[in-house]
Design an enzyme around this catalytic site. Sequence first.
Site, PDB file in Angstrom:
ATOM      1  N   TRP A   1       0.813  -1.222   0.000  1.00  0.00           N
ATOM      2  CA  TRP A   1       0.000   0.000   0.000  1.00  0.00           C
ATOM      3  C   TRP A   1       0.838   1.260   0.000  1.00  0.00           C
ATOM      4  O   TRP A   1       0.534   2.216  -0.716  1.00  0.00           O
ATOM      5  CB  TRP A   1      -1.010  -0.013   1.154  1.00  0.00           C
ATOM      6  CG  TRP A   1      -2.080  -1.014   0.875  1.00  0.00           C
ATOM      7  CD1 TRP A   1      -2.287  -2.199   1.513  1.00  0.00           C
ATOM      8  CD2 TRP A   1      -3.051  -0.957  -0.185  1.00  0.00           C
ATOM      9  NE1 TRP A   1      -3.332  -2.880   0.923  1.00  0.00           N
ATOM     10  CE2 TRP A   1      -3.818  -2.147  -0.115  1.00  0.00           C
ATOM     11  CE3 TRP A   1      -3.349  -0.045  -1.184  1.00  0.00           C
ATOM     12  CZ2 TRP A   1      -4.862  -2.421  -0.999  1.00  0.00           C
ATOM     13  CZ3 TRP A   1      -4.386  -0.313  -2.070  1.00  0.00           C
ATOM     14  CH2 TRP A   1      -5.128  -1.485  -1.972  1.00  0.00           C
TER      15      TRP A   1
ATOM     16  N   ASP B   1      -1.325   6.749   6.076  1.00  0.00           N
ATOM     17  CA  ASP B   1      -2.438   5.892   5.647  1.00  0.00           C
ATOM     18  C   ASP B   1      -2.673   4.891   6.778  1.00  0.00           C
ATOM     19  O   ASP B   1      -1.871   3.985   6.989  1.00  0.00           O
ATOM     20  CB  ASP B   1      -2.048   5.181   4.343  1.00  0.00           C
ATOM     21  CG  ASP B   1      -3.109   4.185   3.874  1.00  0.00           C
ATOM     22  OD1 ASP B   1      -4.119   3.995   4.584  1.00  0.00           O
ATOM     23  OD2 ASP B   1      -2.915   3.595   2.789  1.00  0.00           O
TER      24      ASP B   1
ATOM     25  N   LYS C   1     -12.776  -1.306   7.061  1.00  0.00           N
ATOM     26  CA  LYS C   1     -12.134  -2.255   7.970  1.00  0.00           C
ATOM     27  C   LYS C   1     -12.697  -2.052   9.386  1.00  0.00           C
ATOM     28  O   LYS C   1     -13.610  -2.743   9.795  1.00  0.00           O
ATOM     29  CB  LYS C   1     -10.610  -2.096   7.941  1.00  0.00           C
ATOM     30  CG  LYS C   1      -9.996  -2.593   6.633  1.00  0.00           C
ATOM     31  CD  LYS C   1      -9.617  -1.473   5.774  1.00  0.00           C
ATOM     32  CE  LYS C   1      -8.694  -1.746   4.620  1.00  0.00           C
ATOM     33  NZ  LYS C   1      -8.829  -2.880   3.779  1.00  0.00           N
TER      34      LYS C   1
END
Length: 366
Positions: A100, A177, A201
């Site tokens: 990511w 992030d 999530k």
Amino acid sequence: MRVFNFSAGPATLPEAVLRQVREEWLDWRGIGSSIIEVSHRGRDFMAVRDEAEARLRRLLAIPEEYAVLFLQGGATLQFAAVVMNLLRGRSADYVVTGAWSQKAYREAMRVAPFVGGRVRLAASTEESGFTRLPLPTELNLDPQAAYVHVCTNETIHGVEWLSLEPLYESGVPIVADMSSHLLSRPIEVHRFGLIYAGAQKNIGPAGLTVVIVRRDLLSDPWPGTPAVMQYGLQEANQSMLNTPSTFAIYVAGLVFAWLEELGGVSAIEQVNIRKAHKLYAALDRLPLFENRVDREARSRMNVPFRLRDERLNERFLAESEEAGLKYLKGHKMVGGMRASLYNALPEEAVDALVAFLHDFAGRYGG
Ligand SMILES: Cc1ncc(COP(=O)(O)O)c(C=O)c1O
């Protein structure tokens, strides 16, 4: 019957929240409509939105000088939005510790030339197969950088920054992030310039992206930045420059309330530590399985693991599913298995998985 859902995202939600959504789905608190059927600017939805923000601020102790934005486009849009809002004519550092942060870095490389900015790779652990964090001495940080970008929990590689001390020392705004571990433990918001997270999530359904940004960073976007991507404009319009994802905001508000009732992020952190410890202990004990991540970098939220004999993969997946343990297949980039242990995954799910690992190892050799 609900199964134990180990999906990395969209992921399991608290059952109590799903029940409440069902309960008030057709007639939200006596208004005769569902909350997703009314104007986002009307009194009812505005109250839902404001309450969600207030709860999130309480849960994370977000200081007043930070704006909280409820946006769309996922964390992926933030890869570009961060560059457009914060980089103008300057240089930014990127720390790459997994899939990511690498995507964020690549997107920044693509967008930076348009805003007259530059992007530097401040550290990468790719040579390790993304199984560790950089040592403080490996962080080549530019004290003049506009910001340093980091992904504090790598959902695919299962690497988490449990201490961010080496980054705090850099003195430049940290852009993080936190998609896959926001709300799983306390964080020191005041140490960050900007935090972003896709909701699917620990927050709620997909379709919402939470951005927490220090207000002094709002004022100087690249002029070509699309309006919906400008943090300052969104802040001035209560994140309602266009129609927001009302359903996702509504459900997120219920998840925040659920978490407050449980005692907040410090309380859930204790559960999360226990859950992760139980699973890693089993993986370390049983020779049939392995997790390759350095112990001090192991994620509490996402636990990738493999079977040493890959020929058993299909059997493992079929039998675990049969046992009510679902979505354990690993991301295609790394293969093997992955168990995501988000806040809403009950501890009994981890106990059941651990029991299954022992049982499977007993039957298939070690
Ligand atoms: C850490 C992290 N960052 C970014 C993303 C991309 O999020 P989205 O799909 O919401 O754009 C994900 C998705 O799983 C993620 O786990």
